[in-house]
Design a protein around this motif. Sequence first.
Motif, PDB file in Angstrom:
ATOM      1  N   GLU A   1     -10.717   0.122  -0.582  1.00 44.17           N
ATOM      2  CA  GLU A   1      -9.366   0.280  -0.055  1.00 44.17           C
ATOM      3  C   GLU A   1      -8.809   1.691  -0.267  1.00 44.17           C
ATOM      4  O   GLU A   1      -7.782   2.036   0.292  1.00 44.17           O
ATOM      5  N   SER A   2      -9.439   2.506  -1.098  1.00 45.09           N
ATOM      6  CA  SER A   2      -8.998   3.887  -1.295  1.00 45.09           C
ATOM      7  C   SER A   2      -9.397   4.698  -0.065  1.00 45.09           C
ATOM      8  O   SER A   2     -10.380   4.395   0.602  1.00 45.09           O
ATOM      9  N   SER A   3      -8.614   5.736   0.244  1.00 42.70           N
ATOM     10  CA  SER A   3      -8.881   6.510   1.453  1.00 42.70           C
ATOM     11  C   SER A   3      -8.533   7.977   1.253  1.00 42.70           C
ATOM     12  O   SER A   3      -7.791   8.326   0.342  1.00 42.70           O
ATOM     13  N   VAL A   4      -9.072   8.817   2.134  1.00 42.41           N
ATOM     14  CA  VAL A   4      -8.786  10.254   2.134  1.00 42.41           C
ATOM     15  C   VAL A   4      -8.534  10.674   3.572  1.00 42.41           C
ATOM     16  O   VAL A   4      -9.268  10.304   4.477  1.00 42.41           O
ATOM     17  N   SER A   5      -7.468  11.456   3.778  1.00 39.48           N
ATOM     18  CA  SER A   5      -7.142  11.994   5.092  1.00 39.48           C
ATOM     19  C   SER A   5      -6.861  13.489   4.927  1.00 39.48           C
ATOM     20  O   SER A   5      -5.994  13.872   4.147  1.00 39.48           O
ATOM     21  N   VAL A   6      -7.589  14.324   5.652  1.00 41.02           N
ATOM     22  CA  VAL A   6      -7.462  15.774   5.513  1.00 41.02           C
ATOM     23  C   VAL A   6      -7.136  16.389   6.870  1.00 41.02           C
ATOM     24  O   VAL A   6      -7.762  16.060   7.874  1.00 41.02           O
ATOM     25  N   SER A   7      -6.131  17.288   6.884  1.00 41.69           N
ATOM     26  CA  SER A   7      -5.801  18.052   8.083  1.00 41.69           C
ATOM     27  C   SER A   7      -5.796  19.536   7.711  1.00 41.69           C
ATOM     28  O   SER A   7      -6.091  19.888   6.574  1.00 41.69           O
ATOM     29  N   ALA A   8      -5.431  20.377   8.634  1.00 38.45           N
ATOM     30  CA  ALA A   8      -5.450  21.823   8.395  1.00 38.45           C
ATOM     31  C   ALA A   8      -4.525  22.246   7.252  1.00 38.45           C
ATOM     32  O   ALA A   8      -4.827  23.186   6.522  1.00 38.45           O
ATOM     33  N   HIS A   9      -3.394  21.566   7.080  1.00 42.42           N
ATOM     34  CA  HIS A   9      -2.405  21.984   6.077  1.00 42.42           C
ATOM     35  C   HIS A   9      -2.037  20.903   5.078  1.00 42.42           C
ATOM     36  O   HIS A   9      -1.055  21.049   4.349  1.00 42.42           O
ATOM     37  N   ASN A  10      -2.798  19.823   5.039  1.00 39.20           N
ATOM     38  CA  ASN A  10      -2.401  18.718   4.185  1.00 39.20           C
ATOM     39  C   ASN A  10      -3.616  17.867   3.833  1.00 39.20           C
ATOM     40  O   ASN A  10      -4.578  17.818   4.579  1.00 39.20           O
ATOM     41  N   ALA A  11      -3.532  17.228   2.693  1.00 34.51           N
ATOM     42  CA  ALA A  11      -4.541  16.245   2.301  1.00 34.51           C
ATOM     43  C   ALA A  11      -3.826  15.076   1.639  1.00 34.51           C
ATOM     44  O   ALA A  11      -2.907  15.272   0.854  1.00 34.51           O
ATOM     45  N   VAL A  12      -4.231  13.873   1.984  1.00 32.89           N
ATOM     46  CA  VAL A  12      -3.643  12.678   1.409  1.00 32.89           C
ATOM     47  C   VAL A  12      -4.764  11.821   0.846  1.00 32.89           C
ATOM     48  O   VAL A  12      -5.760  11.568   1.524  1.00 32.89           O
ATOM     49  N   VAL A  13      -4.586  11.396  -0.394  1.00 30.35           N
ATOM     50  CA  VAL A  13      -5.528  10.491  -1.029  1.00 30.35           C
ATOM     51  C   VAL A  13      -4.784   9.195  -1.305  1.00 30.35           C
ATOM     52  O   VAL A  13      -3.770   9.193  -2.005  1.00 30.35           O
ATOM     53  N   GLY A  14      -5.248   8.110  -0.739  1.00 29.96           N
ATOM     54  CA  GLY A  14      -4.654   6.794  -0.986  1.00 29.96           C
ATOM     55  C   GLY A  14      -5.500   6.055  -2.002  1.00 29.96           C
ATOM     56  O   GLY A  14      -6.701   5.909  -1.818  1.00 29.96           O
ATOM     57  N   LEU A  15      -4.890   5.630  -3.088  1.00 30.24           N
ATOM     58  CA  LEU A  15      -5.604   4.926  -4.146  1.00 30.24           C
ATOM     59  C   LEU A  15      -5.138   3.482  -4.204  1.00 30.24           C
ATOM     60  O   LEU A  15      -3.957   3.193  -4.062  1.00 30.24           O
ATOM     61  N   ALA A  16      -6.062   2.575  -4.433  1.00 29.98           N
ATOM     62  CA  ALA A  16      -5.738   1.158  -4.560  1.00 29.98           C
ATOM     63  C   ALA A  16      -6.207   0.668  -5.922  1.00 29.98           C
ATOM     64  O   ALA A  16      -7.322   0.973  -6.352  1.00 29.98           O
ATOM     65  N   LYS A  17      -5.340  -0.072  -6.587  1.00 27.05           N
ATOM     66  CA  LYS A  17      -5.692  -0.614  -7.900  1.00 27.05           C
ATOM     67  C   LYS A  17      -6.643  -1.790  -7.754  1.00 27.05           C
ATOM     68  O   LYS A  17      -6.556  -2.563  -6.801  1.00 27.05           O
ATOM     69  N   ALA A  18      -7.525  -1.914  -8.730  1.00 27.34           N
ATOM     70  CA  ALA A  18      -8.406  -3.075  -8.796  1.00 27.34           C
ATOM     71  C   ALA A  18      -7.557  -4.313  -9.082  1.00 27.34           C
ATOM     72  O   ALA A  18      -6.487  -4.215  -9.686  1.00 27.34           O
ATOM     73  N   PRO A  19      -8.003  -5.502  -8.670  1.00 28.35           N
ATOM     74  CA  PRO A  19      -7.202  -6.716  -8.843  1.00 28.35           C
ATOM     75  C   PRO A  19      -6.754  -6.981 -10.279  1.00 28.35           C
ATOM     76  O   PRO A  19      -5.664  -7.475 -10.501  1.00 28.35           O
ATOM     77  N   GLY A  20      -7.546  -6.641 -11.274  1.00 28.05           N
ATOM     78  CA  GLY A  20      -7.167  -6.907 -12.656  1.00 28.05           C
ATOM     79  C   GLY A  20      -6.231  -5.887 -13.268  1.00 28.05           C
ATOM     80  O   GLY A  20      -5.731  -6.065 -14.373  1.00 28.05           O
ATOM     81  N   SER A  21      -5.959  -4.814 -12.567  1.00 24.32           N
ATOM     82  CA  SER A  21      -5.113  -3.738 -13.085  1.00 24.32           C
ATOM     83  C   SER A  21      -3.650  -4.042 -12.790  1.00 24.32           C
ATOM     84  O   SER A  21      -3.294  -4.386 -11.664  1.00 24.32           O
ATOM     85  N   THR A  22      -2.793  -3.916 -13.795  1.00 25.65           N
ATOM     86  CA  THR A  22      -1.372  -4.204 -13.604  1.00 25.65           C
ATOM     87  C   THR A  22      -0.517  -3.052 -14.097  1.00 25.65           C
ATOM     88  O   THR A  22      -0.992  -2.183 -14.826  1.00 25.65           O
ATOM     89  N   GLY A  23       0.743  -3.042 -13.717  1.00 26.78           N
ATOM     90  CA  GLY A  23       1.687  -2.029 -14.176  1.00 26.78           C
ATOM     91  C   GLY A  23       1.706  -0.800 -13.283  1.00 26.78           C
ATOM     92  O   GLY A  23       0.877  -0.636 -12.399  1.00 26.78           O
ATOM     93  N   LEU A  24       2.704   0.039 -13.528  1.00 30.40           N
ATOM     94  CA  LEU A  24       2.867   1.263 -12.748  1.00 30.40           C
ATOM     95  C   LEU A  24       1.996   2.378 -13.310  1.00 30.40           C
ATOM     96  O   LEU A  24       1.738   2.429 -14.502  1.00 30.40           O
ATOM     97  N   TRP A  25       1.570   3.279 -12.445  1.00 32.96           N
ATOM     98  CA  TRP A  25       0.871   4.475 -12.889  1.00 32.96           C
ATOM     99  C   TRP A  25       1.927   5.490 -13.314  1.00 32.96           C
ATOM    100  O   TRP A  25       2.900   5.737 -12.605  1.00 32.96           O
ATOM    101  N   ASP A  26       1.757   6.110 -14.488  1.00 37.70           N
ATOM    102  CA  ASP A  26       2.698   7.111 -14.980  1.00 37.70           C
ATOM    103  C   ASP A  26       2.352   8.507 -14.498  1.00 37.70           C
ATOM    104  O   ASP A  26       3.228   9.325 -14.243  1.00 37.70           O
ATOM    105  N   LYS A  27       1.055   8.808 -14.397  1.00 38.71           N
ATOM    106  CA  LYS A  27       0.640  10.176 -14.075  1.00 38.71           C
ATOM    107  C   LYS A  27      -0.724  10.167 -13.409  1.00 38.71           C
ATOM    108  O   LYS A  27      -1.411   9.153 -13.383  1.00 38.71           O
ATOM    109  N   PHE A  28      -1.085  11.321 -12.851  1.00 39.36           N
ATOM    110  CA  PHE A  28      -2.417  11.501 -12.287  1.00 39.36           C
ATOM    111  C   PHE A  28      -2.850  12.937 -12.536  1.00 39.36           C
ATOM    112  O   PHE A  28      -2.028  13.813 -12.811  1.00 39.36           O
ATOM    113  N   SER A  29      -4.137  13.191 -12.457  1.00 41.81           N
ATOM    114  CA  SER A  29      -4.696  14.532 -12.648  1.00 41.81           C
ATOM    115  C   SER A  29      -5.465  14.917 -11.393  1.00 41.81           C
ATOM    116  O   SER A  29      -6.071  14.062 -10.747  1.00 41.81           O
ATOM    117  N   PHE A  30      -5.436  16.197 -11.053  1.00 40.82           N
ATOM    118  CA  PHE A  30      -6.163  16.663  -9.879  1.00 40.82           C
ATOM    119  C   PHE A  30      -6.684  18.069 -10.139  1.00 40.82           C
ATOM    120  O   PHE A  30      -6.203  18.770 -11.021  1.00 40.82           O
TER     121      PHE A  30
END
Length: 91
Positions: A5-34
């Motif tokens: 369910e995770s995805s990546v979309s790249v254009s000339a001036h933008n990149a979007v990464v869509g992340l999906a949590k596994a079914p057993g994962s709960t709660g909000l994400w506080d941070k991410f690293s890139f």
Amino acid sequence: LLSPESSVSVSAHNAVVGLAKAPGSTGLWDKFSFGLDPSALQERLFVSEENVDGFLGTAFCPSPCSQSALESQPLIEVLDVTEDRIQIRVE
């Protein structure tokens, strides 16, 4: 993460990464690293009431504060977050 369910979309001036949590994962994400490689990752926080409070608390009182300085800090509440805006109430 749930990889199909995770995805990546790249254009000339933008990149979007869509992340999906596994079914057993709960709660909000506080941070991410890139970054370009694991040794040079940058950390970013998601917009949440706790993260906004922490950021503004540091901005208003960057060094250790006295109790009276902490009591005079404004109350900050994140009311709404959308793709276009964030609505915050300060008392």
